[in-house]
Design a protein around this motif. Structure first.
Motif, PDB file in Angstrom:
ATOM      1  N   ILE A 406      11.925 -27.243 -44.407  1.00 38.70           N
ATOM      2  CA  ILE A 406      11.012 -28.356 -44.125  1.00 38.70           C
ATOM      3  C   ILE A 406      11.254 -28.952 -42.738  1.00 38.70           C
ATOM      4  O   ILE A 406      10.351 -29.530 -42.126  1.00 38.70           O
ATOM      5  CB  ILE A 406      11.146 -29.438 -45.221  1.00 38.70           C
ATOM      6  N   ASN A 407      12.488 -28.797 -42.224  1.00 39.03           N
ATOM      7  CA  ASN A 407      12.808 -29.292 -40.881  1.00 39.03           C
ATOM      8  C   ASN A 407      12.636 -28.218 -39.822  1.00 39.03           C
ATOM      9  O   ASN A 407      13.036 -28.399 -38.675  1.00 39.03           O
ATOM     10  CB  ASN A 407      14.250 -29.805 -40.846  1.00 39.03           C
ATOM     11  N   HIS A 408      12.028 -27.092 -40.222  1.00 42.09           N
ATOM     12  CA  HIS A 408      11.771 -25.964 -39.325  1.00 42.09           C
ATOM     13  C   HIS A 408      13.059 -25.368 -38.764  1.00 42.09           C
ATOM     14  O   HIS A 408      13.082 -24.895 -37.628  1.00 42.09           O
ATOM     15  CB  HIS A 408      10.840 -26.388 -38.176  1.00 42.09           C
ATOM     16  N   ASN A 409      14.109 -25.404 -39.579  1.00 42.67           N
ATOM     17  CA  ASN A 409      15.362 -24.742 -39.221  1.00 42.67           C
ATOM     18  C   ASN A 409      15.522 -23.481 -40.045  1.00 42.67           C
ATOM     19  O   ASN A 409      14.978 -23.359 -41.151  1.00 42.67           O
ATOM     20  CB  ASN A 409      16.558 -25.674 -39.443  1.00 42.67           C
ATOM     21  N   LEU A 410      16.289 -22.546 -39.521  1.00 44.66           N
ATOM     22  CA  LEU A 410      16.462 -21.252 -40.160  1.00 44.66           C
ATOM     23  C   LEU A 410      17.241 -21.383 -41.469  1.00 44.66           C
ATOM     24  O   LEU A 410      18.298 -21.988 -41.518  1.00 44.66           O
ATOM     25  CB  LEU A 410      17.206 -20.303 -39.217  1.00 44.66           C
TER      26      LEU A 410
END
Length: 535
Positions: A406-410
């Protein structure tokens, strides 16, 4: 080394120990490293063509590099290993994946040493390991940190200003006009127009603002009082009283009902705690607001008294002095507001910088989505091998893929596919034994992918067979033997006698002698690792 490490805690018993390790290099030759307990910060290294050499008694000048410090030794070994696959990282970044201790079976990729650090210290490396460019992942975390720092800076700057820019500019303009008018009046020594202005300001501005502040102060104090009353109220629900009622009425109090009450009480306490935290925070905000309003009212009262004093004073020279003081005050206000204007401009600039960083982060996220949608050859190869290993050992398809959270992290998904549910992870993957096997198969599959590349070619698994079903032990060992038979992987494992694989009759299946490096037992000092009594 950590003070808790056994060589440090029992240094007096190991003072004379010197440890050696020989490493096969990707170039085809070998490196031997020496390190003593007495001088742990001095590292000796030599590179040689043939393996199996004994350097325990050679002269000091036989060592190519003597008494190196940690940094120099790490840099030299990294160059000798030449693990180009890892660059720009060094060998120490990934080596723990292939030295799994008992504490490293909880997650395939997030090892114990990564638990305390930020994701940015290891997730870009994981992406790099599977063929993705690590630069874009690093940049994403950098932007996150810069945006967080920018927002904090923005909050700090906003706390230093008391105005909105349009209103402030209007006040600055009015102050300049007023200062100019007071200066003209003083120059002409005429006061009628200034007295009229003071009267208008006193009635229309000062008195009106004091009335507004009094009204707001009443509301703020009322809210503070209501919050204080709410915080004093305590939860009076008592499970002991409920239990006593059941006992007095001679009714059975079922355990299930008791647990429901306990869960209700726990939930109520949690909600009450969260409410109290929010109320205390709100009360603090209101008290701060009340302090500011009080301070502003004190200032306005002083302005009102000064204006009334000027209007009531008939002495011309006294009026002249009062107007001089007023001019000084207005000029001070102008300086203050001009400083506020400069701070507001800094706020606007910081906000602009944060917006630009957020736009860049948006572009980076779009690139990440495109990047992860294109599977790299390494991911495809690993996925096929890992899936095959999971089918052989665990009778399930193995799942492995990357995505953005959701935080656009891998983040990565790895586990066993639920039978009949394509792409859905089975809950079996979360079990301790299955998780340990998945970690082991992950390591083996990764080594298989890179078996012909300048990469690590060994893995150590501590207690991997512990508490496993016998069939799974046999299946895992079969894969291990198949992989090491090609001569490109060195596999090291430890186990105790109770974890030995057994046949259908429950008898141990012994390992061939050429697979056993060391046997340890507690039947005397000779059976212990360091050939000495317990410590």
């Amino acid at each position: 080394m950590s003070p808790d490490f056994f060589l440090v805690k029992r240094k007096e018993r190991f003072e004379g120990f010197v440890f050696f390790i020989e490493i096969a290099l990707n170039a085809g030759d070998f490196a031997t490293i020496r390190r003593s307990v007495a001088e742990p910060s001095e590292i000796w290294m030599v590179r040689h063509a043939d393996g199996g050499k004994d350097f325990s008694d050679v002269a000091d000048d036989a060592w190519g590099h003597r008494a190196l410090g940690f940094d120099a030794a790490r840099e030299l070994l990294d160059a000798w290993l030449d693990l180009r696959i890892l660059k720009p990282y060094d060998y120490r970044k990934a080596i723990t994946y292939f030295l799994r201790s008992q504490d490293d079976w909880g997650d395939e990729l997030q090892l114990r040493k990564f638990m305390q650090g930020k994701d940015s210290t290891w997730k870009p490396f994981v992406a790099h390991l599977f063929g993705f460019s690590n630069n874009i992942f690093v940049r994403k975390y950098e932007l996150d940190d810069q945006i967080d720092a920018g927002n904090q800076k923005l909050r700090d700057q906003q706390a230093e200003v008391q105005f909105y820019l349009p209103a402030l500019m209007a006040e600055i303009s009015a102050l300049r006009q007023e200062i100019e008018g007071i200066g003209d009046q003083l120059d002409a020594f005429q006061f009628d127009s200034e007295e009229r202005r003071l009267m208008e300001e006193l009635v229309n501005v000062v008195e009106a603002e004091i009335a507004a502040i009094n009204a707001e102060l009443y509301d703020v104090r009322y809210d503070i009082r209501q919050i204080s009353v709410a915080l004093e109220q305590q939860d009076k629900f008592d499970l002991k009283e409920i239990t006593q009622v059941f006992e007095e009425t001679k009714l059975h109090f079922p355990d299930a009902l008791r647990r429901k009450y306990e869960e209700l009480i726990a939930f109520n306490k949690k909600v009450t705690h969260e409410r109290d935290v929010a109320l205390r925070s709100r009360r603090k905000e209101l008290e701060t607001r009340a302090e500011k309003l009080e301070a502003r009212r004190v200032k306005l009262d002083a302005d009102r008294q000064r204006s009334l004093s000027t209007l009531r004073n008939t002495d011309t020279f006294a009026k002249f002095k009062d107007l001089q003081k007023l001019l000084v005050d207005r000029r001070a206000q102008l300086v203050y507001r001009d400083e506020q204007r400069k701070k507001l401009e800094l706020v606007a600039e910081t906000a602009r910088q944060v917006r630009e960083l957020e736009r860049e982060r948006g572009r980076v996220v779009d690139e990440l989505k495109v990047l992860l949608a294109r599977h790299t050859p390494i991911v495809e190869s690993f996925r096929a091998i890992f899936n095959r290993y999971c089918q052989q050992v665990l009778d399930h398809n193995g799942l492995f893929y990357f995505r953005l959270n959701i935080n656009h992290n891998l983040v990565y998904e790895i586990g066993l596919e639920e039978k009949g549910q394509l792409g859905k992870t089975s809950s079996q993957s979360d079990g301790t034994s299955y998780k340990k096997l998945i970690c082991a198969l992950f390591d083996l599959a990764l080594l298989k992918v890179y078996e012909n590349a300048p990469f690590f070619h060994f893995v150590y698994h501590d207690g991997v067979l512990e508490a496993l079903d016998n069939r799974k032990k046999e299946a895992l060992l079969k894969i291990v033997r198949e992989q090491i038979a090609q001569g490109k992987t060195q596999y090291i494992m430890t186990l105790i006698d109770a974890d030995m694989p057994r046949n259908a009759a429950g008898k141990r299946r012994p390992f061939p002698e050429d697979e056993i490096v060391l046997r340890l037992h507690d039947e005397g000092d000779d059976g212990r690792l360091f050939k000495m009594p317990e410590f």
